[in-house]
Design a protein around this motif. Sequence first.
Motif, mmCIF file in Angstrom:
data_model
loop_
_atom_site.group_PDB
_atom_site.id
_atom_site.type_symbol
_atom_site.label_atom_id
_atom_site.label_comp_id
_atom_site.label_asym_id
_atom_site.label_seq_id
_atom_site.Cartn_x
_atom_site.Cartn_y
_atom_site.Cartn_z
ATOM 1 N N GLY A 228 -75.892 -41.902 -9.664
ATOM 2 C CA GLY A 228 -75.621 -42.818 -8.567
ATOM 3 C C GLY A 228 -75.117 -44.152 -9.092
ATOM 4 O O GLY A 228 -75.754 -44.770 -9.945
ATOM 5 N N GLY A 229 -73.966 -44.607 -8.611
ATOM 6 C CA GLY A 229 -73.404 -45.873 -9.073
ATOM 7 C C GLY A 229 -73.653 -46.994 -8.089
ATOM 8 O O GLY A 229 -73.668 -46.788 -6.875
ATOM 9 N N VAL A 230 -73.829 -48.203 -8.599
ATOM 10 C CA VAL A 230 -74.113 -49.343 -7.737
ATOM 11 C C VAL A 230 -72.832 -49.867 -7.098
ATOM 12 O O VAL A 230 -71.716 -49.522 -7.504
ATOM 13 C CB VAL A 230 -74.818 -50.481 -8.511
ATOM 14 C CG1 VAL A 230 -76.116 -49.979 -9.125
ATOM 15 C CG2 VAL A 230 -73.904 -51.067 -9.582
ATOM 16 N N THR A 231 -72.983 -50.710 -6.085
ATOM 17 C CA THR A 231 -71.849 -51.238 -5.336
ATOM 18 C C THR A 231 -71.197 -52.417 -6.062
ATOM 19 O O THR A 231 -71.829 -53.111 -6.870
ATOM 20 C CB THR A 231 -72.290 -51.719 -3.946
ATOM 21 O OG1 THR A 231 -73.233 -52.792 -4.108
ATOM 22 C CG2 THR A 231 -72.928 -50.586 -3.156
ATOM 23 N N GLY A 252 -67.859 -45.255 -10.018
ATOM 24 C CA GLY A 252 -66.465 -44.979 -10.323
ATOM 25 C C GLY A 252 -65.956 -45.579 -11.608
ATOM 26 O O GLY A 252 -64.851 -45.245 -12.050
ATOM 27 N N SER A 253 -66.723 -46.476 -12.240
ATOM 28 C CA SER A 253 -66.273 -47.081 -13.492
ATOM 29 C C SER A 253 -66.371 -46.077 -14.638
ATOM 30 O O SER A 253 -67.157 -45.129 -14.596
ATOM 31 C CB SER A 253 -67.107 -48.320 -13.817
ATOM 32 O OG SER A 253 -68.456 -47.960 -14.086
ATOM 33 N N GLU A 254 -65.576 -46.277 -15.670
ATOM 34 C CA GLU A 254 -65.599 -45.377 -16.817
ATOM 35 C C GLU A 254 -66.962 -45.382 -17.497
ATOM 36 O O GLU A 254 -67.458 -44.329 -17.914
ATOM 37 C CB GLU A 254 -64.515 -45.766 -17.820
ATOM 38 C CG GLU A 254 -63.098 -45.489 -17.349
ATOM 39 C CD GLU A 254 -62.069 -45.783 -18.428
ATOM 40 O OE1 GLU A 254 -62.486 -46.017 -19.593
ATOM 41 O OE2 GLU A 254 -60.869 -45.792 -18.126
ATOM 42 N N THR A 255 -67.556 -46.559 -17.596
ATOM 43 C CA THR A 255 -68.855 -46.650 -18.273
ATOM 44 C C THR A 255 -69.927 -45.887 -17.505
ATOM 45 O O THR A 255 -70.764 -45.217 -18.109
ATOM 46 C CB THR A 255 -69.279 -48.119 -18.426
ATOM 47 O OG1 THR A 255 -69.120 -48.801 -17.165
ATOM 48 C CG2 THR A 255 -68.463 -48.805 -19.495
ATOM 49 N N HIS A 256 -69.879 -45.992 -16.177
ATOM 50 C CA HIS A 256 -70.901 -45.274 -15.412
ATOM 51 C C HIS A 256 -70.644 -43.776 -15.383
ATOM 52 O O HIS A 256 -71.587 -42.982 -15.465
ATOM 53 C CB HIS A 256 -71.003 -45.797 -13.987
ATOM 54 C CG HIS A 256 -72.070 -45.097 -13.201
ATOM 55 N ND1 HIS A 256 -73.400 -45.171 -13.549
ATOM 56 C CD2 HIS A 256 -72.010 -44.270 -12.135
ATOM 57 C CE1 HIS A 256 -74.108 -44.428 -12.718
ATOM 58 N NE2 HIS A 256 -73.289 -43.866 -11.856
ATOM 59 N N GLY A 284 -71.542 -44.530 -3.755
ATOM 60 C CA GLY A 284 -72.287 -44.527 -5.005
ATOM 61 C C GLY A 284 -73.315 -43.417 -5.079
ATOM 62 O O GLY A 284 -73.464 -42.748 -6.107
ATOM 63 N N LEU A 285 -74.031 -43.186 -3.977
ATOM 64 C CA LEU A 285 -75.088 -42.176 -3.964
ATOM 65 C C LEU A 285 -74.527 -40.757 -3.996
ATOM 66 O O LEU A 285 -75.212 -39.820 -4.411
ATOM 67 C CB LEU A 285 -75.975 -42.372 -2.744
ATOM 68 C CG LEU A 285 -76.811 -43.655 -2.755
ATOM 69 C CD1 LEU A 285 -77.473 -43.876 -1.387
ATOM 70 C CD2 LEU A 285 -77.871 -43.621 -3.853
#
Length: 440
Positions: A228-231, A252-256, A284-285
Motif C-alpha cells: 500500500g502506497g501513501v498519498t 506508484g513511485s519506483e522506490t515504493h 494506494g490501498l
Amino acid sequence: MTRTSVVTLPLAFAATLAGSALMAENRIDTQLPNAPELAAYGDMTVGVRQLEMVNPNQINILAIDPGADKPDPLPTYDRPLTVEMWYPAEQGATGDTTMKAYLRDGKTEVRLSGRAVRDAAPAGAGYPLILISHGYPGNRFLLSHLAENLASKGYVVASIDHTDSTYRTQAAFGSTLVNRSLDQLFVLEEMAKMAAEGGEFAGLYDADNAGLIGYSMGGYGAIITAGGGVTETSVGYSWGAPHGTLGIHLAGSETHEALPDPRIKTAVAFGPWGMNTGFWDATGLSGIRIPMLFIAGSQDDTSLYEKGVRAIWENASDLPHGLLTYVNGGHNSGAPMPAPQESFFFSEEKGFNISEHYTDPVWDTARMNNIAQHFVTAWMDAHLKGDEAKASYLDLIEDSNAGVWSMNEDGTPKEDHSYWKGFAKGTAKGLMYEVKGAAE
C-alpha cells in the motif's frame, strides 16, 4: 502504644505495599475460561532471546531541520534496533520466565511474567517467521501475549523496538512515518541471514515463509510493507516527514514499487493508522499484494473506524481481506498486553492514567487478547502453514450475536447450527467478522 510502635507499623505497612508492587507478576499468558479454542497455548516449550541489530546508512530524520533548506546530501546514521525473539525450545526447558519492560511513562521499569524461558536452547526446524511491529509509542513487549502464544504453536516471532518510537526514545513523528516499514524489512533480512548462517538458530525458521503483525503505527507500516502506497498529500504534510522524505513510500513511485518483499506472505493489522489523516486512498490501498486481516474496535478514537480502519479494509486490493471488529471497543482492541499493576497511576507529565494505554473502557483486556490469539492463529495457520482445517474457523456468519447454537445430543451440529466455530455456547458476543475480495 509507644512512639517506636507508632513509627514502626506504618513503615512495615509501606514496606509490604512496596514489596507487593515489586513482586507483581503482570502475567501476559492469561487464558480465561471463556477463551475461544485456538487461543489455547500449543504444546511446544517456548524460549525467548534478545537480539541487537544495526541498519547502516539510514536517513537521519531527526537531524533534518524542517524549517531550513533541504540538506544535500541528506544526513545518515546507523540505526539501532532491539528485537525480542520468541521461538520453540527444547521440550521441558526451565529457567527465568520473566521479562523487564518499561511502561508508557518511559520511566517505570516493571517485570512481566509468561511461559517463555530466557535463552533456552532452540528446537526443531523450518518454522514460519512472524514479525511484530508496535505502535507510537510502544515497545517490543506490548504484544508479548501474542508473540509467546504463537511461538508455542510452531512459529518464530521477532518483535521490534522501533528507534524514535519506543516509550524511552519517542521523538519526531516523521522518523516513524519513514522508518516503520524499512525497519520491518531490515529485521526480516537480518533474521533470514541468522537462519541461513551456521549457528544456534540455523535452519530453525524459514524466512521465505513470513508473516507480519502491526499495531497502530505498526499497522501503518504493515500496509506499506504489503504494497500500500501513501498519498502525495501526506508526503507534503508540514507536520509529517521533512522535505518530502516520505516520498519513498509514495504510491506508484519506483522506490515504493520495489519495496514489498515476496517472503512476506500475509499480514495482520490492529487498528492501523493513517486513513483518518489522509495517508491512504483507494489508489494506494489497491497496491496491497498479500491477504491481510484487519482488527479494530468500532469506537476507535485514534485511527477511527468507519472513516479509518474499516475504510482501509473496504478500499484494500481485490484479495481475501478479513475485518474483525470488537463492537464498542476502542483503539486498544486486541493488541496490548494486560496493563501491568504498576501502571495504575496518573502521570502529571503525560496528563493521563498510564494504565489507559493498555486498557479499554468496555472490553476486558485478557478477553480481547484471547480472541485475538484465536483469530491470528487461524489466519496465520491458514496462510503460512496451509492448514485448511484452521481456515474453517474463519468461515463465519458476520454478526456473532446472530449465531444459533443448535447441537445434537452426541455433540454434532444440527443443520441450523451457525454459532462461531471455536467459541463455546454463549461466548461469541459483541464481535463482527467480515471478508472481502476474491478467493486466491
